[in-house]
Design an enzyme around this catalytic site. Structure first.
Site, PDB file in Angstrom:
ATOM      1  N   LYS A 201       0.867  -1.182   0.000  1.00  0.00           N
ATOM      2  CA  LYS A 201       0.000   0.000   0.000  1.00  0.00           C
ATOM      3  C   LYS A 201       0.900   1.228   0.000  1.00  0.00           C
ATOM      4  CE  LYS A 201      -3.604   2.362   2.539  1.00  0.00           C
ATOM      5  NZ  LYS A 201      -4.637   2.239   3.569  1.00  0.00           N
ATOM      6  N   LYS A 255      -2.252  -1.466  -3.928  1.00  0.00           N
ATOM      7  CA  LYS A 255      -3.078  -0.259  -3.829  1.00  0.00           C
ATOM      8  C   LYS A 255      -2.228   0.980  -3.874  1.00  0.00           C
ATOM      9  CE  LYS A 255      -6.120   1.808  -0.461  1.00  0.00           C
ATOM     10  NZ  LYS A 255      -6.599   1.731   0.881  1.00  0.00           N
TER      11      LYS A 255
HETATM   12  C1  PBG Z   1      -6.890   3.677   5.383  1.00  0.00           C
HETATM   13  C2  PBG Z   1      -7.496   3.438   4.053  1.00  0.00           C
HETATM   14  C3  PBG Z   1      -7.367   4.322   2.983  1.00  0.00           C
HETATM   15  C4  PBG Z   1      -8.072   3.766   1.927  1.00  0.00           C
HETATM   16  C5  PBG Z   1      -8.627   2.562   2.353  1.00  0.00           C
HETATM   17  N1  PBG Z   1      -8.250   2.358   3.695  1.00  0.00           N
HETATM   18  C6  PBG Z   1      -6.757   5.649   2.843  1.00  0.00           C
HETATM   19  C7  PBG Z   1      -5.550   6.033   3.529  1.00  0.00           C
HETATM   20  O1  PBG Z   1      -4.604   5.261   3.705  1.00  0.00           O
HETATM   21  O2  PBG Z   1      -5.507   7.192   3.922  1.00  0.00           O
HETATM   22  C8  PBG Z   1      -8.152   4.434   0.603  1.00  0.00           C
HETATM   23  C9  PBG Z   1      -9.166   3.994  -0.326  1.00  0.00           C
HETATM   24  C10 PBG Z   1      -9.433   4.924  -1.434  1.00  0.00           C
HETATM   25  O3  PBG Z   1      -8.749   5.949  -1.634  1.00  0.00           O
HETATM   26  O4  PBG Z   1     -10.376   4.625  -2.161  1.00  0.00           O
HETATM   27  N2  PBG Z   1      -6.729   2.673   6.236  1.00  0.00           N
END
Ligand code: PBG
Length: 332
Positions: A201, A255
């Site tokens: 991520k 992601k």
């Molecule tokens: C945080 C989380 C995020 C997303 C899913 N879970 C954002 C972040 O890390 O700030 C992002 C999903 C998206 O942008 O559609 N645990």
């Protein structure tokens, strides 16, 4: 790769000349079986609220969840992912609302498992929807403390699993959390609960609209670069994924999606493990706004989703899930 034949004996356009032959030739296809639908939940009653930064996406109060779940069922979406918009007065430094068995996520799981037992439920394990500072972990001496955060994440995961969540998805990027969660699940007689680890991520600008959707954008002062990955790196993704597999991840998530297709392909080649990809909020909003403003055609959605399949993804978390599922069910 050796290319056989040459023009004019070979004319590649012959296999592109009509829709039927293009169908037969297609190397990758998208079906509803590839789609995971994210759903935003909010407190209160009788509200379906649009999200400014994400045209066409809404936050639902629990009594209104039926509206979207009925559609998910109708179009046979295999799994949904739940994300809470926690009211400000329930947020604090430690994100304790994450451990409340009456929080929005837990109440929703109970309802969905009762009324829609055929749909898989996936829940994020991370503290950002619940912390006053908007981070996924907790601060100790001014730093996000890995091991102390893990202790809370394990409790959050066990709670969600006990409520009926099928797929536990740690999205926090702390080190070692997958192993700790697996161990705790097994100890609690929850051996069949899957772990879908957000292994690679990246600290990405493309999460902007999501932070608006879950209400963490105003509170988040700094970035998440001490725990989410640096987008300059790909070898590091191997290490993250190898470790998570060792710790017990059943599926790994990459992601965001579109700007990380190389990572999906490389990981698919290297590890024999299912890969899911998250087409995140920023990707969604750019495409959705492009379509709304007539800059690109609607087919761009399909093209973006197929690119994930081509790269090697098994399934895709996408805010376009319902729209595409509907379209897939009406074509053919
Ligand atoms: C945080 C989380 C995020 C997303 C899913 N879970 C954002 C972040 O890390 O700030 C992002 C999903 C998206 O942008 O559609 N645990």
């Amino acid at each position: 790769m050796k290319i056989d034949g040459k023009f004019p004996n070979v004319r590649l356009r012959r296999v592109r000349n009509s829709p039927w032959i293009r169908k037969l030739i297609s190397e990758n296809n998208l079906s509803v079986n590839d789609l995971i639908l994210p759903i935003f939940i909010r407190d209160g009653k009788n509200k379906v609220e649009s999200i400014k930064s994400m045209p066409g996406v809404y936050r639902y109060t629990i009594d209104k969840l039926n509206i979207i779940l009925k559609k998910a069922k109708k179009y046979k979406i295999p799994m949904i992912a739940l994300f809470p918009y926690t009211p400000k007065n329930k947020k604090n430094k430690l994100g304790t609302e994450a451990l409340n068995k009456n929080n929005l996520v837990c109440k929703s799981i109970t309802l969905i498992k009762k009324k829609y037992p055929g749909i898989g439920v996936m829940c994020d394990v991370a503290l950002d929807p619940y912390t006053s500072h908007g981070h996924d972990g907790i601060f100790i001496n001014g730093k996000i403390d890995n091991d102390k955060t893990n202790e809370i994440l394990v409790k959050q995961a066990i709670l969600q699993a006990k409520m009926g969540c099928d797929v536990i998805a740690p999205s926090d990027m702390m080190d070692g959390r997958v192993g700790k969660i697996r161990k705790a699940l097994d100890k609690n007689n929850l051996k069949d609960i899957c772990i879908l680890s957000y292994s690679a991520k990246y600290a990405s600008s493309f999460y902007g609209p999501f932070r608006d959707a879950v209400g963490s954008n105003k509170s988040l002062k700094s970035d998440k670069k001490t725990y989410q990955m640096d987008y300059k790196n790909s070898n590091e993704a191997y290490r993250e994924i190898a470790l998570d597999i060792k710790e017990g991840a059943d599926i790994v998530m990459i992601k965001p999606g579109l700007v990380y297709l190389d990572i999906i392909r490389n990981i698919k080649n290297k590890f024999r493990i299912p890969i899911f990809v998250y087409q995140v909020s920023g990707e969604y909003s750019i495409i959705a706004n492009g379509i709304k403003n007539n800059l690109i055609s609607k087919e761009a959605i399909y093209e973006s989703l197929i690119s994930f399949k081509r790269a090697g993804a098994s399934a895709i978390v996408t805010y376009f899930a319902l729209e595409i599922a509907k379209e897939l069910s009406s074509s053919n």
